[in-house]
Design an enzyme around this catalytic site. Structure first.
Site, PDB file in Angstrom:
ATOM      1  N   CYS A   1       0.839  -1.207   0.000  1.00 16.71           N
ATOM      2  CA  CYS A   1       0.000   0.000   0.000  1.00 16.71           C
ATOM      3  C   CYS A   1       0.875   1.258   0.000  1.00 16.71           C
ATOM      4  O   CYS A   1       1.900   1.326   0.676  1.00 16.71           O
ATOM      5  CB  CYS A   1      -0.910  -0.018   1.233  1.00 16.71           C
ATOM      6  SG  CYS A   1      -2.053   1.383   1.282  1.00 16.71           S
TER       7      CYS A   1
ATOM      8  N   CYS B   1       0.479   4.656   7.064  1.00 19.75           N
ATOM      9  CA  CYS B   1      -0.157   4.472   8.378  1.00 19.75           C
ATOM     10  C   CYS B   1       0.798   3.722   9.319  1.00 19.75           C
ATOM     11  O   CYS B   1       1.214   2.593   9.017  1.00 19.75           O
ATOM     12  CB  CYS B   1      -1.471   3.714   8.210  1.00 19.75           C
ATOM     13  SG  CYS B   1      -2.518   4.442   6.912  1.00 19.75           S
TER      14      CYS B   1
ATOM     15  N   CYS C   1       0.440  -0.049  10.351  1.00 18.73           N
ATOM     16  CA  CYS C   1      -0.043  -1.039   9.374  1.00 18.73           C
ATOM     17  C   CYS C   1       1.064  -1.907   8.785  1.00 18.73           C
ATOM     18  O   CYS C   1       2.069  -1.417   8.267  1.00 18.73           O
ATOM     19  CB  CYS C   1      -0.806  -0.336   8.250  1.00 18.73           C
ATOM     20  SG  CYS C   1      -1.656  -1.516   7.177  1.00 18.73           S
TER      21      CYS C   1
ATOM     22  N   CYS D   1     -16.514  -9.395   5.487  1.00 12.98           N
ATOM     23  CA  CYS D   1     -15.835  -8.113   5.264  1.00 12.98           C
ATOM     24  C   CYS D   1     -14.575  -8.334   4.434  1.00 12.98           C
ATOM     25  O   CYS D   1     -13.695  -9.114   4.822  1.00 12.98           O
ATOM     26  CB  CYS D   1     -15.419  -7.499   6.587  1.00 12.98           C
ATOM     27  SG  CYS D   1     -16.750  -7.357   7.768  1.00 12.98           S
TER      28      CYS D   1
ATOM     29  N   CYS E   1     -19.519  -6.335   3.428  1.00 17.52           N
ATOM     30  CA  CYS E   1     -18.775  -5.150   3.868  1.00 17.52           C
ATOM     31  C   CYS E   1     -17.464  -5.122   3.097  1.00 17.52           C
ATOM     32  O   CYS E   1     -16.869  -6.179   2.865  1.00 17.52           O
ATOM     33  CB  CYS E   1     -18.493  -5.247   5.368  1.00 17.52           C
ATOM     34  SG  CYS E   1     -17.477  -3.889   5.988  1.00 17.52           S
TER      35      CYS E   1
ATOM     36  N   CYS F   1     -19.449   1.732   8.718  1.00 15.79           N
ATOM     37  CA  CYS F   1     -18.682   1.042   9.753  1.00 15.79           C
ATOM     38  C   CYS F   1     -17.451   1.898   9.990  1.00 15.79           C
ATOM     39  O   CYS F   1     -16.593   2.009   9.105  1.00 15.79           O
ATOM     40  CB  CYS F   1     -18.302  -0.361   9.286  1.00 15.79           C
ATOM     41  SG  CYS F   1     -17.159  -1.202  10.409  1.00 15.79           S
TER      42      CYS F   1
ATOM     43  N   ARG G   1     -17.792  -3.025  17.922  1.00 16.85           N
ATOM     44  CA  ARG G   1     -17.046  -4.261  17.654  1.00 16.85           C
ATOM     45  C   ARG G   1     -15.719  -4.285  18.400  1.00 16.85           C
ATOM     46  O   ARG G   1     -14.885  -3.387  18.240  1.00 16.85           O
ATOM     47  CB  ARG G   1     -16.804  -4.454  16.143  1.00 16.85           C
ATOM     48  CG  ARG G   1     -16.113  -5.796  15.870  1.00 16.85           C
ATOM     49  CD  ARG G   1     -16.007  -6.135  14.381  1.00 16.85           C
ATOM     50  NE  ARG G   1     -17.302  -6.032  13.758  1.00 16.85           N
ATOM     51  CZ  ARG G   1     -17.557  -5.306  12.673  1.00 16.85           C
ATOM     52  NH1 ARG G   1     -16.586  -4.664  12.076  1.00 16.85           N
ATOM     53  NH2 ARG G   1     -18.768  -5.252  12.181  1.00 16.85           N
TER      54      ARG G   1
HETATM   55  N1  SAM Z   1      -6.734   0.425   3.272  1.00 21.70           N
HETATM   56  C1  SAM Z   1      -7.999   0.578   3.859  1.00 21.70           C
HETATM   57  C2  SAM Z   1      -8.052   1.689   4.872  1.00 21.70           C
HETATM   58  O1  SAM Z   1      -7.007   2.073   5.377  1.00 21.70           O
HETATM   59  O2  SAM Z   1      -9.135   2.166   5.157  1.00 21.70           O
HETATM   60  C3  SAM Z   1      -8.559  -0.677   4.466  1.00 21.70           C
HETATM   61  C4  SAM Z   1      -7.724  -1.624   5.278  1.00 21.70           C
HETATM   62  S1  SAM Z   1      -7.105  -1.023   6.834  1.00 21.70           S
HETATM   63  C5  SAM Z   1      -6.010  -2.344   7.228  1.00 21.70           C
HETATM   64  C6  SAM Z   1      -8.483  -1.107   7.936  1.00 21.70           C
HETATM   65  C7  SAM Z   1      -8.273  -0.706   9.381  1.00 21.70           C
HETATM   66  O3  SAM Z   1      -7.619  -1.740  10.105  1.00 21.70           O
HETATM   67  C8  SAM Z   1      -7.423   0.513   9.665  1.00 21.70           C
HETATM   68  O4  SAM Z   1      -8.113   1.701   9.475  1.00 21.70           O
HETATM   69  C9  SAM Z   1      -7.089   0.297  11.133  1.00 21.70           C
HETATM   70  O5  SAM Z   1      -8.063   0.888  11.969  1.00 21.70           O
HETATM   71  C10 SAM Z   1      -7.102  -1.216  11.303  1.00 21.70           C
HETATM   72  N2  SAM Z   1      -5.747  -1.738  11.521  1.00 21.70           N
HETATM   73  C11 SAM Z   1      -4.797  -1.909  10.573  1.00 21.70           C
HETATM   74  N3  SAM Z   1      -3.661  -2.377  11.107  1.00 21.70           N
HETATM   75  C12 SAM Z   1      -3.877  -2.503  12.443  1.00 21.70           C
HETATM   76  C13 SAM Z   1      -3.083  -2.920  13.542  1.00 21.70           C
HETATM   77  N4  SAM Z   1      -1.808  -3.289  13.387  1.00 21.70           N
HETATM   78  N5  SAM Z   1      -3.638  -2.934  14.754  1.00 21.70           N
HETATM   79  C14 SAM Z   1      -4.928  -2.562  14.942  1.00 21.70           C
HETATM   80  N6  SAM Z   1      -5.723  -2.147  13.937  1.00 21.70           N
HETATM   81  C15 SAM Z   1      -5.220  -2.108  12.704  1.00 21.70           C
HETATM   82 FE1  SF4 Z   2      -2.837   1.223   3.401  1.00 24.15          FE
HETATM   83 FE2  SF4 Z   2      -2.740   0.008   5.769  1.00 24.15          FE
HETATM   84 FE3  SF4 Z   2      -3.125   2.632   5.652  1.00 24.15          FE
HETATM   85 FE4  SF4 Z   2      -5.091   0.968   4.833  1.00 24.15          FE
HETATM   86  S1  SF4 Z   2      -4.304   1.156   6.913  1.00 24.15           S
HETATM   87  S2  SF4 Z   2      -4.346   2.836   3.801  1.00 24.15           S
HETATM   88  S3  SF4 Z   2      -3.833  -0.698   3.986  1.00 24.15           S
HETATM   89  S4  SF4 Z   2      -1.267   1.523   4.973  1.00 24.15           S
END
Ligand code: SAM
Ligand code: SF4
Ligand code: DTB
Length: 335
Positions: free
Chosen positions: A62, A66, A69, A106, A137, A197, A269
């Site tokens: 990606c 973040c 992530c 989802c 979802c 959500c 959730r």
């Molecule tokens: N890329 C899309 C986005 O960012 O909206 C969808 C996937 S993203 C992985 C969905 C959510 O998963 C993130 O907004 C975050 O809240 C949660 N998430 C991702 N990595 C995480 C982690 N290591 N621990 C807890 N929550 C996490």
């Molecule tokens: Fe990309 Fe992860 Fe951020 Fe979603 S949460 S936009 S998958 S880096």
């Protein structure tokens, strides 16, 4: 003494400012949980939990940064970048999720947002998963004009897009898009008639004020999100947040309770981090008003409790999966 079971008129009409939410966090733990449980019982059967199964349909690589992530191309987490999965593979997994007892499926993609060419296969996934009798979802990142309407037409019930953290802390975790960008996508989703959500993550080094700010921002979305995932940070080696000190689990329970009290009709959730929280803390979260979980051995890229462990926990606590009525509407609440 205050009767905590009876919210005053003021509470019903005043907006949930960060200060008011912080005052909830500051309550004695028993008073907070009692208030949350009282609100919960007004709107839901307290012993049912909605089950959603999660699948990563496009993993890794990606563009976004973040800090939590595993799937950001900017962090060296050792994750293999994959292509968008075939529709048939996703539908097979959805069929298995339904057979295992999930009511919602989802599908998550590691995108900043979907390219128009990617939307076709995702529409097909939504259409076919919906045809199995599951709620659908997706979480695909930021949406551009017209994309939410396409997803709605394919049969999408929910779009997951988290605020993740309060606006004042957002820039310390993510710099490649803004908190305002997230709100724009949420508006598009709402206007297309898709259920929202939307939740966030705690345990990223934020203060209690920031956690209260996140809950306040979520509670002030109008209408409130039907589904509110509260994630405990899963510390993934190689991410900037992998060495964060653990958040006190009781503070996580307080966050759940604050979400329940401020968003009384939403499904709250208990999301990422359940494996690390253990059974006793999860039980406290259910007591604090959590009534939905991710069900299945994997989240997107990290682990989740085994289905057998969840079944054992449900048996111990006398919890039942939440049914969906024949027309697809839930028996209690609106989320
Ligand atoms: N890329 C899309 C986005 O960012 O909206 C969808 C996937 S993203 C992985 C969905 C959510 O998963 C993130 O907004 C975050 O809240 C949660 N998430 C991702 N990595 C995480 C982690 N290591 N621990 C807890 N929550 C996490
Ligand atoms: Fe990309 Fe992860 Fe951020 Fe979603 S949460 S936009 S998958 S880096
Ligand atoms: C949400 O709030 N939590 C889910 C879902 N929405 C997409 C994702 C949790 C991801 C946990 C880390 C991982 O498995 O990669």
């Amino acid at each position: 003494m205050n009767d905590l079971s009876k919210p005053t008129l003021d509470e019903a009409v005043q907006p949930w400012t960060p200060a008011r939410v912080e005052a909830l966090f500051a309550l004695p733990f028993n008073d907070l949980l009692f208030q949350a449980q009282t609100v919960h019982r007004k709107h839901f059967d307290a012993n049912t939990v909605q089950l959603s199964t999660l699948m990563s349909i496009k993993t890794g690589g990606c563009s976004e940064d973040c800090g939590y992530c595993s799937q950001s191309a900017r962090h060296d987490t050792g994750l293999e970048r994959e292509r968008l999965l075939d529709v048939a593979e996703v539908v097979d997994a959805a069929r298995a999720a339904k057979a295992g007892g999930a009511t919602r499926f989802c599908m998550g993609a590691a995108w900043r947002g979907p390219k128009d060419k990617d939307l076709g296969p995702v529409e097909a996934m939504v259409r076919e998963v919906k045809a199995l009798g599951l709620e659908t979802c997706v979480t695909l990142g930021m949406l551009r004009e017209g994309q939410a309407e396409r997803l709605k037409a394919a049969g999408l019930d929910y779009y997951n897009h988290n605020l993740d953290t309060a606006s004042e802390f957002y820039g310390q975790v993510i710099t490649t898009h803004t908190h305002a960008d997230r709100l724009d996508t949420l508006t598009r989703v709402r206007e297309a008639g898709i259920h929202v959500c939307c939740g966030g993550i705690v345990g990223m080094g934020e203060s209690r004020r920031v956690r209260a700010g996140l809950i306040s921002e979520l509670a002030n979305l109008d209408p409130q999100p039907e589904s509110v995932p509260v994630n405990m940070l899963v510390k993934v080696p190689g991410t900037p947040l992998d060495e964060q000190p653990d958040l006190d689990p009781l503070e996580f329970v307080r966050t759940i309770a604050a979400a329940r009290i401020t968003m009384p009709r939403s499904h709250v959730r208990l999301s990422a981090g359940r494996r690390e929280l253990g059974e006793a803390v999860q039980a406290l979260c259910f007591m604090a008003g959590a009534n939905s979980i991710f069900y299945g051995d994997k989240l997107l890229t990290t682990g989740n409790p085994d289905v057998s462990a969840d079944q054992a926990l449900f048996d111990k606590l006398g919890l039942k999966p939440e049914p969906v009525t024949e027309d697809g509407r839930r028996c209690a609440g609106h989320g």
